[in-house]
Design an enzyme around this catalytic site. Structure first.
Site, PDB file in Angstrom:
ATOM      1  N   SER A 188       0.787  -1.232   0.000  1.00 17.14           N
ATOM      2  CA  SER A 188       0.000   0.000   0.000  1.00 17.14           C
ATOM      3  C   SER A 188       0.816   1.277   0.000  1.00 17.14           C
ATOM      4  CB  SER A 188      -0.936   0.005   1.200  1.00 17.14           C
ATOM      5  OG  SER A 188      -0.179   0.124   2.381  1.00 17.14           O
ATOM      6  N   HIS A 216      -5.502  -4.141  -0.328  1.00 16.20           N
ATOM      7  CA  HIS A 216      -5.503  -3.007  -1.261  1.00 16.20           C
ATOM      8  C   HIS A 216      -5.830  -3.425  -2.686  1.00 16.20           C
ATOM      9  CE1 HIS A 216      -4.278   0.117   1.521  1.00 16.20           C
ATOM     10  NE2 HIS A 216      -3.640  -0.851   2.139  1.00 16.20           N
ATOM     11  N   LYS A 247     -11.922  -0.639   2.785  1.00 13.75           N
ATOM     12  CA  LYS A 247     -11.228   0.173   1.788  1.00 13.75           C
ATOM     13  C   LYS A 247     -12.093   0.252   0.519  1.00 13.75           C
ATOM     14  CE  LYS A 247      -7.054  -0.164   4.402  1.00 13.75           C
ATOM     15  NZ  LYS A 247      -5.800  -0.806   4.743  1.00 13.75           N
TER      16      LYS A 247
END
Ligand SMILES: *Cc1c(COP(=O)(O)O)cnc(C)c1O
Length: 407
Positions: A188, A216, A247
């Site tokens: 990330s 991610h 996320k």
């Protein structure tokens, strides 16, 4: 000992190093994200957020909001218990089925966050498998490191994304010894991607399990948003896929997807799964709606990639130094914690642009950076304002530029 003095002097040291963390106090505007209000004492100002992990704007997607409103009205606020004691609602079960299907696994197990899922799953697997050795990528996330540490298993750290180093370490262990290779797909902070296929080949050769953090990547890559392993047709070769619902999916929560017995094992032995209140049913319903939407809709993923490519090209065009990588993360290197914070402060104060400085210990000292995460909900005007602001600041602060590409 004077305890208060100890706290104060530790904080003073952190400030002197430029690593003291100051939170921006934001009020997200539903329907208008990435725009928000920044609060500062009693005043507020409009800001555009350029560092969010709500990568696709799913945190304000109508399907997600409707599912959450519906579940809130149907079930009330909280789950009312741990999963074992009255907290397993129908929505949790549906979400776990959705996750298992997303990754082509027999089962999935939900946790209160991605952090907890890594900590609990790695801690339990590595801690309970007799003589297990964990081979951990050097840049693994803090939650994986803490889980591995908590397991008390032997740990070998291999150089980041370095197959030779991984193989040397695997080869140094007896073939029959249990091994777990722990790594991420998209890292990330640098935005680079692991050679997943080659790592699986090594895992096969040396009889190791694989544990892949796709935090991610889920929602963002693969035909149905299953992550990099889905994109590369490798999901069936990974023992455990771990992800977050906080996320790209825009809600909150974490999970693992794996075989039915592995999930049942973690469910049965992981303290961090057992002894905590289950997520609210509305959260589970919202996350399931987000996953379901992104399984069939590719518009968000395509627009995301296009925005990232555009911002990257524009930064290159004006010589702002950023690291090239094959993902959606744009690290603008500053290389100094005080400067990094200073630029971030000026962006916020003078331009209404919020990009949190990323300093030690999140990244190594000397690699302090601004981490830009463009999204499909950033408009053309947002991009123009970002590029204009960085251009002006780079001149004002006399920061180094990249050599312009040869014409
Ligand atoms: C953010 C993050 C996590 C933790 O996920 P949360 O759902 O935010 O707790 C785990 N792994 C990586 C690589 C992350 O960046």
């Amino acid at each position: 000992m004077n305890y208060e003095n100890f706290f104060a002097s530790s904080l003073e040291q952190l400030r002197d190093d430029g690593n003291y963390r100051v939170f921006a106090e934001l009020e997200r505007q539903c329907g208008d994200f990435p725009h928000a209000r920044a609060h500062d004492g009693s005043s507020t100002a409009p800001v555009t957020i350029w560092c969010s992990n709500d990568y696709l704007g799913m945190g304000q997607h109508p399907s997600v909001l409707n599912a959450m409103h519906e579940a809130l009205d149907r079930c009330g606020a909280g789950a009312g218990g741990t999963r074992n004691i009255s907290g397993t609602t129908h929505d949790h079960v549906l979400l776990e089925a959705e996750l298992a299907d997303l990754h082509g696994k027999e089962d999935a197990l939900l946790f209160t966050s991605g952090y907890v899922s890594n900590w609990a799953a790695l801690g339990t697997l590595a801690g309970k498998i007799p003589d297990c050795v964990v081979l951990s990528d050097a840049l693994n996330h803090a939650s994986m490191i803490e889980g591995i540490r908590h397991s008390k298993a032997e740990r070998m750290i291999w150089k980041h994304n370095d197959l030779q180093d991984l193989e040397a370490k695997l080869a140094s262990l007896p073939l029959i010894q249990p091994k777990l290779i722990a790594f991420e797909s998209v890292y990330s902070m640098d935005g680079d991607i692991a050679p997943i296929k080659e790592i699986c080949d090594l895992a096969d050769k040396y009889n190791a399990m694989t544990y892949l953090d796709e935090v991610h990547a889920v929602g963002l890559y693969g035909p149905r948003g299953g992550g990099i392993a889905e994109r590369e047709g490798l999901m069936d070769r990974i023992t455990v896929i771990e992800g977050t619902l906080g996320k790209a999916f825009g809600v909150v929560g974490g999970y693992i997807a794996a075989s039915a017995d592995l999930c049942d094992f973690v469910r049965s032995f992981a303290s961090g799964f057992i002894f905590t209140t289950a997520l609210p049913p509305a959260v589970a319903a919202g996350a399931a709606a987000s996953i379901r939407h992104l399984k069939t809709s590719t518009i968000e993923r395509e627009a995301h990639q296009a925005r990232v490519a555009e911002v990257r090209a524009r930064l290159t065009g004006i010589g702002i130094p950023h690291t090239e990588n094959p993902s959606h993360i744009i690290p603008v290197m500053v290389g100094d914690p005080v400067k990094c914070k200073f630029i971030s402060d000026l962006l916020l104060r003078d331009y209404g642009i919020y990009i949190q400085p990323i300093n030690y210990p999140t990244v190594p000292k000397g690699t302090e950076r601004l981490r830009i995460t463009p999204s499909p909900v950033h408009s053309q005007e947002d991009v123009d304002r970002l590029v204009g602001a960085l251009e002006a600041l780079w001149s004002q602060c006399e920061l180094a530029r990249m050599p312009m590409a040869a014409q």
